[in-house]
Design a protein around this motif. Structure first.
Motif, PDB file in Angstrom:
ATOM      1  N   ALA A   1     -66.032  -0.436  43.534  1.00  0.00           N
ATOM      2  CA  ALA A   1     -66.787  -1.649  43.846  1.00  0.00           C
ATOM      3  C   ALA A   1     -66.710  -2.590  42.651  1.00  0.00           C
ATOM      4  O   ALA A   1     -66.550  -2.154  41.515  1.00  0.00           O
ATOM      5  N   THR A   2     -66.799  -3.867  42.923  1.00  0.00           N
ATOM      6  CA  THR A   2     -66.885  -4.837  41.834  1.00  0.00           C
ATOM      7  C   THR A   2     -68.075  -5.740  42.112  1.00  0.00           C
ATOM      8  O   THR A   2     -68.436  -5.985  43.257  1.00  0.00           O
ATOM      9  N   ARG A   3     -68.682  -6.204  41.053  1.00  0.00           N
ATOM     10  CA  ARG A   3     -69.809  -7.115  41.188  1.00  0.00           C
ATOM     11  C   ARG A   3     -69.669  -8.200  40.143  1.00  0.00           C
ATOM     12  O   ARG A   3     -69.390  -7.906  38.978  1.00  0.00           O
ATOM     13  N   THR A   4     -69.852  -9.434  40.560  1.00  0.00           N
ATOM     14  CA  THR A   4     -69.788 -10.553  39.630  1.00  0.00           C
ATOM     15  C   THR A   4     -71.207 -11.033  39.359  1.00  0.00           C
ATOM     16  O   THR A   4     -71.951 -11.337  40.282  1.00  0.00           O
ATOM     17  N   SER A   5     -71.570 -11.047  38.088  1.00  0.00           N
ATOM     18  CA  SER A   5     -72.918 -11.480  37.733  1.00  0.00           C
ATOM     19  C   SER A   5     -73.013 -12.994  37.818  1.00  0.00           C
ATOM     20  O   SER A   5     -71.996 -13.680  37.962  1.00  0.00           O
ATOM     21  N   GLU A   6     -74.213 -13.511  37.717  1.00  0.00           N
ATOM     22  CA  GLU A   6     -74.405 -14.971  37.771  1.00  0.00           C
ATOM     23  C   GLU A   6     -73.629 -15.666  36.663  1.00  0.00           C
ATOM     24  O   GLU A   6     -73.166 -16.783  36.824  1.00  0.00           O
ATOM     25  N   SER A   7     -73.464 -14.975  35.531  1.00  0.00           N
ATOM     26  CA  SER A   7     -72.728 -15.584  34.415  1.00  0.00           C
ATOM     27  C   SER A   7     -71.216 -15.474  34.604  1.00  0.00           C
ATOM     28  O   SER A   7     -70.455 -15.936  33.764  1.00  0.00           O
TER      29      SER A   7
END
Lengths: 262, 262
Positions: free
Chosen positions: A73-79
């Motif tokens: 899985a990958t997740r992109t943070s708000e930054s």
């Protein structure tokens, strides 16, 4: 009664360091000799350092890619920072493939040991000879979990310790079979050890005394038997990734074929 | 130094039992008085029993359904038995919603406590008064994990104990921020306790001494803050279930619409 204590005085570990000697010296300096059945829980970081698993920090993303067998899985943070949760070559699912930038020399990052079970075996064998006590060795890493916030220390290497306390075939207090219970005692031991090692105090090894029943020969199965991989892993992809696979397949199956539109 | 010991002599717990009294009596009989900062780890099973959370074993499947907020994944074994991994009303993801058939009277099964944090608070409050020591209380359950075989004991209720040892904002040995480290010490304490309680020995309570720094007021956040639910949970469905959702959506999106085929 279980007692757990950290070993002080191991200091900074450098590439090529003799961990058996460093740990044995720390045991001797502690004034608490080890006994048969004691279990040493060694933070993977010092094993990696002794094995020289340093990489330049600039190469972090490439290093993660190299350590990755499969992106889970990958997740992109708000930054905009992308976290990759991946399965590494050991079958372990973790963020950034265990590539670690804390407690490492400036400008470097650290990969996991090449074969933590082999590292544990070498340590256990050396420490048994050096200390004259039949000890077990676990190599621990700090891992996140699905469904729960925070991290706990878990076992990625093991030698001379049973990693599961196999209760299948035994009975509960009413005499009924405890058929699905398979406590992962290796993970529980690493968790207990983390409570005394803590993260910032420079004590990368702890001793657990009180479960000598789990300690045995160096041919016991290692921590490699803990990860559940492949088809048996019901959570082998994150929601978004599995949904996307299904979406692609569903689209393809419903797309009017060349023939039918012709 | 951490020491962990089980309390003997609690015996079979029945509906309506006064757990504060049972545990306090077991502490007194043990000859080891508790001190400020000791943490009691109580197996959820005896909390459920004292709270009368028994259900007829015949109603097991209905009971699981009633405890389920959301089905996360299902798996059918070769023998045809269906295991449901679900999120329960506490946000906890586990097999069979924590409905338990071991160590229960014949013909009955046991649901989890209604509100394990509230149960823990009541126990901690009662035990602090009764024993004259500022103790913390954790309620533990044996839970499976994604990606790893076997189970470990984890915290489903907490009172007077910090569940996370928040290291964010502190620094590593090199003085760099440990920004993502959030050890779930409540889970680590439950794991440590399981190593002395074990499953079949009828010792459902253990004491952990040595992390008094984690013990505080009864208004500390409970174990309800541990589960990661909703959009933040990247593993909110199993692979098969997420794939199926995607497949359905992909099919619908690619299906020639009424208008275009008209």
């Amino acid at each position: 009664m279980l007692t757990v204590w950290p070993l002080a005085g191991i200091g900074e570990v450098t590439a090529g360091a003799d961990l058996v000697e460093l740990i044995a010296a720390a045991v001797e300096a502690s004034g608490h000799p080890l006994s048969d059945g004691d279990i040493l829980v060694v933070t993977s970081k010092i094993v990696s350092k002794a094995e020289g698993r340093f990489v330049r920090a600039d190469d972090r993303e490439d290093a993660i890619t190299a350590e990755t067998v499969r992106v889970v899985a990958t997740r992109t943070s708000e930054s905009g920072h992308v976290t990759r949760i991946v399965e590494n070559r050991l079958g372990i699912v973790s963020a950034a493939a265990g590539v670690d930038a804390s407690n490492t020399p400036e400008g470097t990052i650290l990969l996991l040991p090449v074969d933590p079970d082999a590292s544990a075996r070498e340590l256990a064998d050396g420490l048994r000879r050096r200390l004259g006590a039949e000890v077990g060795v676990l190599v621990s890493d700090t891992l996140g979990r699905a469904w729960r916030d925070g991290q706990v220390d878990q076992a990625i290497g093991a030698a001379g310790v049973r990693v599961f306390d196999d209760l299948r075939g035994t009975t509960d207090a009413q005499g009924r079979p405890l058929h699905v219970t398979l406590p992962c005692v290796a993970d529980e031991l690493c968790a207990a050890a983390d409570l005394v090692k803590r993260k910032a105090t420079g004590m990368p090894v702890a001793v657990v005394r009180g479960r000598a029943d789990l300690v045995g020969g160096l041919d016991l199965p290692g921590a490699r038997t803990i990860p559940r991989t492949g088809e048996r892993d019901m959570f082998r992809l994150g929601y978004d990734e599995a949904y996307a696979e299904g979406y692609t397949a569903g689209s393809a199956a419903s797309m009017p074929s060349e023939e039918s539109t012709a």
